[in-house]
Design a protein around this motif. Structure first.
Motif, PDB file in Angstrom:
ATOM      1  N   VAL A   1      -4.516  -3.379   4.593  1.00 53.22           N
ATOM      2  CA  VAL A   1      -5.314  -4.442   3.986  1.00 53.22           C
ATOM      3  C   VAL A   1      -5.542  -4.114   2.514  1.00 53.22           C
ATOM      4  CG1 VAL A   1      -7.583  -5.553   4.050  1.00 53.22           C
ATOM      5  CG2 VAL A   1      -6.455  -4.974   6.176  1.00 53.22           C
ATOM      6  N   ILE A   2      -5.628  -5.142   1.696  1.00 51.45           N
ATOM      7  CA  ILE A   2      -6.003  -4.959   0.290  1.00 51.45           C
ATOM      8  C   ILE A   2      -7.142  -5.913  -0.019  1.00 51.45           C
ATOM      9  CG2 ILE A   2      -5.247  -5.087  -2.113  1.00 51.45           C
ATOM     10  CD1 ILE A   2      -2.400  -4.797  -0.146  1.00 51.45           C
ATOM     11  N   HIS A   3      -8.254  -5.346  -0.465  1.00 49.11           N
ATOM     12  CA  HIS A   3      -9.457  -6.126  -0.744  1.00 49.11           C
ATOM     13  C   HIS A   3      -9.592  -6.472  -2.224  1.00 49.11           C
ATOM     14  CE1 HIS A   3     -11.426  -6.156   3.145  1.00 49.11           C
ATOM     15  NE2 HIS A   3     -10.909  -4.966   3.349  1.00 49.11           N
TER      16      HIS A   3
ATOM     17  N   GLU B   1       2.146  -2.417  -6.386  1.00 51.28           N
ATOM     18  CA  GLU B   1       1.924  -1.234  -5.548  1.00 51.28           C
ATOM     19  C   GLU B   1       0.507  -0.749  -5.783  1.00 51.28           C
ATOM     20  OE1 GLU B   1       6.468   0.503  -5.220  1.00 51.28           O
ATOM     21  OE2 GLU B   1       5.010   1.570  -6.481  1.00 51.28           O
ATOM     22  N   ILE B   2      -0.182  -0.385  -4.703  1.00 49.99           N
ATOM     23  CA  ILE B   2      -1.573   0.053  -4.811  1.00 49.99           C
ATOM     24  C   ILE B   2      -1.773   1.254  -3.893  1.00 49.99           C
ATOM     25  CG2 ILE B   2      -2.254  -1.811  -3.195  1.00 49.99           C
ATOM     26  CD1 ILE B   2      -4.995  -1.835  -4.605  1.00 49.99           C
ATOM     27  N   ASN B   3      -2.427   2.305  -4.408  1.00 51.38           N
ATOM     28  CA  ASN B   3      -2.568   3.533  -3.603  1.00 51.38           C
ATOM     29  C   ASN B   3      -3.958   3.644  -2.960  1.00 51.38           C
ATOM     30  OD1 ASN B   3      -4.094   4.123  -5.803  1.00 51.38           O
ATOM     31  ND2 ASN B   3      -3.033   6.025  -6.350  1.00 51.38           N
ATOM     32  N   GLY B   4      -4.528   2.501  -2.593  1.00 51.12           N
ATOM     33  CA  GLY B   4      -5.833   2.491  -1.952  1.00 51.12           C
ATOM     34  C   GLY B   4      -6.129   1.111  -1.395  1.00 51.12           C
ATOM     35  N   PRO B   5      -7.333   0.912  -0.823  1.00 54.24           N
ATOM     36  CA  PRO B   5      -7.637  -0.319  -0.084  1.00 54.24           C
ATOM     37  C   PRO B   5      -8.179  -1.472  -0.917  1.00 54.24           C
ATOM     38  CG  PRO B   5      -9.453   1.235   0.140  1.00 54.24           C
ATOM     39  CD  PRO B   5      -8.405   1.917  -0.708  1.00 54.24           C
TER      40      PRO B   5
ATOM     41  N   ARG C   1       0.860  -1.184   0.000  1.00 59.40           N
ATOM     42  CA  ARG C   1       0.000   0.000   0.000  1.00 59.40           C
ATOM     43  C   ARG C   1       0.896   1.233   0.000  1.00 59.40           C
ATOM     44  NH1 ARG C   1      -5.387  -0.306   2.429  1.00 59.40           N
ATOM     45  NH2 ARG C   1      -5.272   1.965   2.411  1.00 59.40           N
ATOM     46  N   THR C   2       0.788   2.050  -1.058  1.00 56.76           N
ATOM     47  CA  THR C   2       1.676   3.218  -1.143  1.00 56.76           C
ATOM     48  C   THR C   2       1.009   4.479  -0.596  1.00 56.76           C
ATOM     49  OG1 THR C   2       0.888   3.568  -3.392  1.00 56.76           O
ATOM     50  CG2 THR C   2       2.965   2.393  -3.148  1.00 56.76           C
ATOM     51  N   ASP C   3      -0.256   4.373  -0.153  1.00 56.15           N
ATOM     52  CA  ASP C   3      -0.970   5.537   0.386  1.00 56.15           C
ATOM     53  C   ASP C   3      -0.875   5.602   1.908  1.00 56.15           C
ATOM     54  OD1 ASP C   3      -2.445   3.121   0.410  1.00 56.15           O
ATOM     55  OD2 ASP C   3      -4.284   4.221   0.827  1.00 56.15           O
ATOM     56  N   LEU C   4      -0.171   4.659   2.525  1.00 58.51           N
ATOM     57  CA  LEU C   4      -0.061   4.615   3.986  1.00 58.51           C
ATOM     58  C   LEU C   4       1.375   4.924   4.390  1.00 58.51           C
ATOM     59  CD1 LEU C   4      -2.253   1.432   4.673  1.00 58.51           C
ATOM     60  CD2 LEU C   4      -2.917   3.829   4.916  1.00 58.51           C
TER      61      LEU C   4
END
Ligand SMILES: [Zn+2]
Length: 305
Positions: free
Chosen positions: A72-74, A94-98, A41-44
């Motif tokens: 967490v990633i849903h 890489e993901i910038n959200g949940p 998670r790149t937004d945390l």
């Protein structure tokens, strides 16, 4: 000989999460042999690596989610299913959200993006998880069973009290080509009567006729109709592939599922992993020739279907 695979180059995918409704961007980054599929998670504030592994699954209601607390990633299952289908063993996501974007509700847009980026071989041989015993998980009337087999075969059945579904059953022998042709385009589905209840639970907030089949009491509400008469069972198999990919290696076994969902699939993964005598990890070097033929049909060149 089958070598581990990753993407040939970095690529990006954007879209909205079906449950959160949040707009997110994924960056898919090539990774070395034996890395596995790893989310970040790149937004945390902290850069925590979250391996896509069955033992890290923390959510199974209407989606598969991994990680702990807010890291967490849903809704990882359709992306993982596409990665499995193309034999991609290693990737940093890489993901910038949940939540992973839902795209059109199927795995086809992910397959397209991955093939556009192209695949490449790595130096190490692929490893497979071979099931050694029959194992079963049963939760009320839902169950899944796996037994030893030289291929990955998935026989699933869904039952819904709806005139367009009723009972649908399908037997699918995995190969990349079969998956792309028979499974990848099948969309997730839901019932219009459940929409309010799901939204109250914080689910389906990004859901629409563009990213799911929606059924009223009698028919499909999407103007374009269904992509296959039995699209529902095909999507169930898509989910089974994604959820079982969380074992961490391509799987050789015969699975049967009845009314199963993400929870049953995860419990079956955990049961397999709970005892080392249930399975064996083997290198592609010792794979029977027939299995290898099944899995090499997909050319590495991105332009080939
Ligand atoms: Zn699904």
């Amino acid at each position: 000989m089958l070598f581990q695979r990753t993407l040939a180059r970095e690529t990006k995918v954007g879209g909205r999460g079906i449950h959160s409704g949040k707009k997110v961007e994924l960056t898919l980054i090539p990774a070395n042999s034996d890395t596995g599929i790893v989310f970040v998670r790149t937004d945390l504030p902290e850069r925590k690596e979250i391996p896509a592994h069955a033992l890290r699954v923390s959510a199974t209601e209407n989606n598969t989610g991994i990680g702990e607390k807010n890291y967490v990633i849903h809704t990882i299952e359709h992306l993982l299913s596409a990665l499995y289908a193309l034999g991609i063993d290693n990737l940093l996501i890489e993901i910038n959200g949940p939540e992973v974007p839902i795209m059109d509700g199927s795995a086809a847009p992910f397959i397209y993006v991955l093939k556009e980026a192209g695949l490449t071989h790595l130096s190490q041989h692929k490893k497979f998880l071979v099931v050694k015993k029959e194992l079963e998980v049963k939760l009320q009337d839902k169950w899944a069973v796996i037994s030893p087999c030289d291929h990955l075969i998935i026989e699933s059945e869904v039952v819904f009290p709806h005139p367009l579904i009723k009972r649908q059953k399908m037997s699918f022998q995995f190969s990349p080509t079969n998956y792309i042709r028979e499974i990848s385009r099948a969309r997730t589905f839901g019932f219009f009567k459940d929409v309010d209840m799901l939204k109250r639970k914080g689910l389906a907030r990004g859901g629409s006729l563009d990213n799911a089949i929606v059924l009223d009491d009698f028919k499909v509400m999407n103007s374009e109709g269904l992509r296959f008469p039995n699209e529902f069972i095909r999507h169930k198999i898509l989910d089974v592939v994604g959820d079982m990919s969380l074992l961490g290696h391509p799987l050789l076994g015969r699975m049967k599922t009845f009314r199963s969902g993400h929870l049953v699939h995860n419990q079956l993964c955990r049961k397999i992993l709970s005892d080392p005598s249930n399975y064996e990890i083997i290198s592609a070097i010792s794979l029977p020739k027939t299995v290898e033929e099944d899995l090499t049909m997909l050319d590495l060149h991105p332009s080939l279907a």
